[in-house]
Design a protein around this motif. Sequence first.
Motif, PDB file in Angstrom:
ATOM      1  N   GLU A 168      39.402  34.668  40.668  1.00 45.35           N
ATOM      2  CA  GLU A 168      39.333  34.456  39.213  1.00 45.35           C
ATOM      3  C   GLU A 168      38.217  35.316  38.636  1.00 45.35           C
ATOM      4  OE1 GLU A 168      40.005  33.850  35.884  1.00 45.35           O
ATOM      5  OE2 GLU A 168      41.087  32.135  36.769  1.00 45.35           O
ATOM      6  N   ASP A 169      38.545  36.154  37.623  1.00 46.74           N
ATOM      7  CA  ASP A 169      37.505  37.007  37.039  1.00 46.74           C
ATOM      8  C   ASP A 169      36.850  36.356  35.822  1.00 46.74           C
ATOM      9  OD1 ASP A 169      39.872  37.267  35.601  1.00 46.74           O
ATOM     10  OD2 ASP A 169      39.333  39.259  34.875  1.00 46.74           O
TER      11      ASP A 169
ATOM     12  N   ASP B 257      44.414  34.015  40.094  1.00 41.63           N
ATOM     13  CA  ASP B 257      44.629  34.422  38.699  1.00 41.63           C
ATOM     14  C   ASP B 257      45.439  35.722  38.732  1.00 41.63           C
ATOM     15  OD1 ASP B 257      44.337  34.929  35.970  1.00 41.63           O
ATOM     16  OD2 ASP B 257      42.386  35.910  36.253  1.00 41.63           O
TER      17      ASP B 257
ATOM     18  N   GLY C 268      45.768  38.023  36.074  1.00 43.55           N
ATOM     19  CA  GLY C 268      45.157  39.117  35.304  1.00 43.55           C
ATOM     20  C   GLY C 268      43.774  39.459  35.825  1.00 43.55           C
TER      21      GLY C 268
HETATM   22 CA    CA Z   1      41.840  36.904  34.365  1.00 44.85          CA
END
Ligand code: CA
Length: 237
Positions: A10-11, A54, A56
């Motif tokens: 997860e970013d 995630d 994206g």
């Molecule tokens: Ca993301």
Amino acid sequence: MNKPQMLVVEDDLAIGNLIMTTLETQQYQFHRANTGAGAVLDALSYRPDVMLLDLGLPDMDGVDIIKKIRSWSNMPIIVVSARSEDTDKVAALDAGADDYLTKPFSVDELLARLRVALRRVRYDNKKINEAASIYKNGDLKIDYAAGCVYQGLRELHLTPIEYKLLCLLTKNTGKVLTHHYITNEIWGSTSSSDTSSLRVFMATLRKKIEPDASHPKYIQTHIGVGYRMLRQQNSKE
Ligand code: CA
């Protein structure tokens, strides 16, 4: 599996922290990756039980990560994504994701999905362990975990030395084991008296496992060298 290991990919800092706090409440262990490349590397190094992914990410699309991971791992992958279109879900599931959770998600739902994934991991591990503990060769079957030997449906009663000898041969099916190697494994020594004991135990073992001990089809003698467990024709492995 004592403490399940998770990999959180997860970013987004806030969402990543929420997920990790949630995992902490359950005493799950975890690693975190912020990028696709990091996720693949961590999946290889830590061998997590479950991945929360995630889609994206700054460097790679999550669907490509799923494809990469699936080329060598069967671990459950739960996608946690803001993408709510059916086409995104279908693409992720087709690539090999096990489950799909749309952001914003409830913590309870996340935990419920994780429990489902962990049940699958436990089931898979159990199957793998069971398969590894059963030996089948023709009509000969050994349940290594229970220490039982069968010829067809009939259970055979072996002495501890005969059983040890049989396991040594079956675990090396197809390979010739020398007298020296066998006596060393069974008695821890390689004197000539052990070689003659070996001959005696081999004869009693054959009487029990061979349908016709005078024409052995399981244990082949290599005169002056040793013995070999032969893989039977009607055996699937
Ligand atoms: Ca993301």
